[in-house]
Design a protein around this motif. Structure first.
Motif, mmCIF file in Angstrom:
data_model
loop_
_atom_site.group_PDB
_atom_site.id
_atom_site.type_symbol
_atom_site.label_atom_id
_atom_site.label_comp_id
_atom_site.label_asym_id
_atom_site.label_seq_id
_atom_site.Cartn_x
_atom_site.Cartn_y
_atom_site.Cartn_z
ATOM 1 N N SER A 26 1.275 -8.040 -1.641
ATOM 2 C CA SER A 26 0.849 -6.866 -0.873
ATOM 3 C C SER A 26 1.874 -6.507 0.189
ATOM 4 N N TYR A 28 2.153 -4.804 3.958
ATOM 5 C CA TYR A 28 1.362 -4.536 5.162
ATOM 6 C C TYR A 28 2.227 -3.816 6.185
ATOM 7 N N ARG A 40 -2.438 -1.539 4.060
ATOM 8 C CA ARG A 40 -2.181 -2.506 2.990
ATOM 9 C C ARG A 40 -1.977 -1.745 1.687
ATOM 10 N N ASP A 42 -1.295 -2.395 -2.466
ATOM 11 C CA ASP A 42 -1.323 -3.352 -3.576
ATOM 12 C C ASP A 42 -1.134 -2.609 -4.891
ATOM 13 N N HIS A 44 -2.587 -1.562 -8.318
ATOM 14 C CA HIS A 44 -3.974 -1.346 -8.745
ATOM 15 C C HIS A 44 -4.058 -1.542 -10.261
ATOM 16 N N ARG A 56 -2.931 0.893 -4.718
ATOM 17 C CA ARG A 56 -4.136 1.002 -3.893
ATOM 18 C C ARG A 56 -3.698 0.896 -2.442
ATOM 19 N N ARG A 58 -4.950 0.919 1.513
ATOM 20 C CA ARG A 58 -6.137 0.730 2.354
ATOM 21 C C ARG A 58 -5.756 0.700 3.825
ATOM 22 N N LEU A 60 -7.106 -1.108 7.069
ATOM 23 C CA LEU A 60 -7.955 -2.228 7.462
ATOM 24 C C LEU A 60 -8.065 -2.281 8.979
ATOM 25 N N THR A 66 -12.275 -2.988 5.816
ATOM 26 C CA THR A 66 -11.718 -1.784 5.204
ATOM 27 C C THR A 66 -12.435 -0.553 5.745
ATOM 28 N N ASP A 68 -10.825 2.686 5.124
ATOM 29 C CA ASP A 68 -10.476 3.745 4.180
ATOM 30 C C ASP A 68 -9.718 3.123 3.017
ATOM 31 N N ASP A 69 -9.893 3.692 1.836
ATOM 32 C CA ASP A 69 -9.351 3.106 0.612
ATOM 33 C C ASP A 69 -9.064 4.240 -0.370
ATOM 34 N N VAL A 71 -6.696 5.187 -4.157
ATOM 35 C CA VAL A 71 -5.807 4.757 -5.239
ATOM 36 C C VAL A 71 -4.920 5.943 -5.592
#
Length: 161
Positions: A26, A28, A40, A42, A44, A56, A58, A60, A66, A68-69, A71
């Motif tokens: 990941s 950051y 963050r 990643d 997906h 993805r 996000r 944090l 979390t 908000d998220d 893709v």
């Protein structure tokens, strides 16, 4: 074959966000040393093992988790458009707009050869919503304030009967 996340995030995606670092698989970033927020990023996955369809992203919060998220798909950002067109791939066909971390050409990572500019720009715009650029004092002072015009005050009158 590994995803090579450090190579991907540092060299290919090349995000230049404050406090950006790769930990595990990941990426950051943080807007400042005392901020409770973290970004963050990643890979997906699809429903198939070791196949990835996007990134993805996000936001944090250190206490709330979390908040908000989203893709960002490779297909929507035309990341592998050149590769897919050359292979005769089209939307809906297995392998279109995705990569795997196995059976890659020439032994390189599956994401090699993608056009990462649209995704980089999307992540940068998204992060700016949560991590607005800091304004320096000179920026604040140099901004021109709107001119105020004095308008004569209207006196209140009682209605005539």
């Amino acid at each position: 074959m590994s995803l090579h996340p450090r190579w991907f995030f540092d060299q290919e995606l090349a995000l230049s966000l404050p406090g950006g670092t790769v930990i595990g698989e990941s990426y950051y970033a943080t807007p400042g040393p005392r901020s409770p927020l973290r970004l963050r990023v990643d890979f997906h996955p699809t429903i198939r093992e070791r196949e990835y369809r996007g990134l993805r992203v996000r936001i944090l919060h250190e206490d709330k988790g979390t908040i908000d998220d989203v893709v960002l798909s490779f297909a929507d950002h035309q990341t592998f458009q050149h590769r897919d067109q050359a292979a005769g791939s089209y939307p809906g066909l297995t392998g279109h707009g995705v990569f795997t971390d196995y059976n890659t050409a020439k032994g390189g990572p599956g994401w090699a050869g993608g056009d990462w500019t649209p995704l980089r720009e999307a992540i940068t715009r998204y992060s700016a919503l949560w991590f607005p650029p800091k304004r320096s004092r000179s920026t604040v002072r140099s901004a021109v304030a709107p001119a105020l015009q004095a308008t004569p005050a209207k006196t209140a009158t009682s209605p005539k009967r």
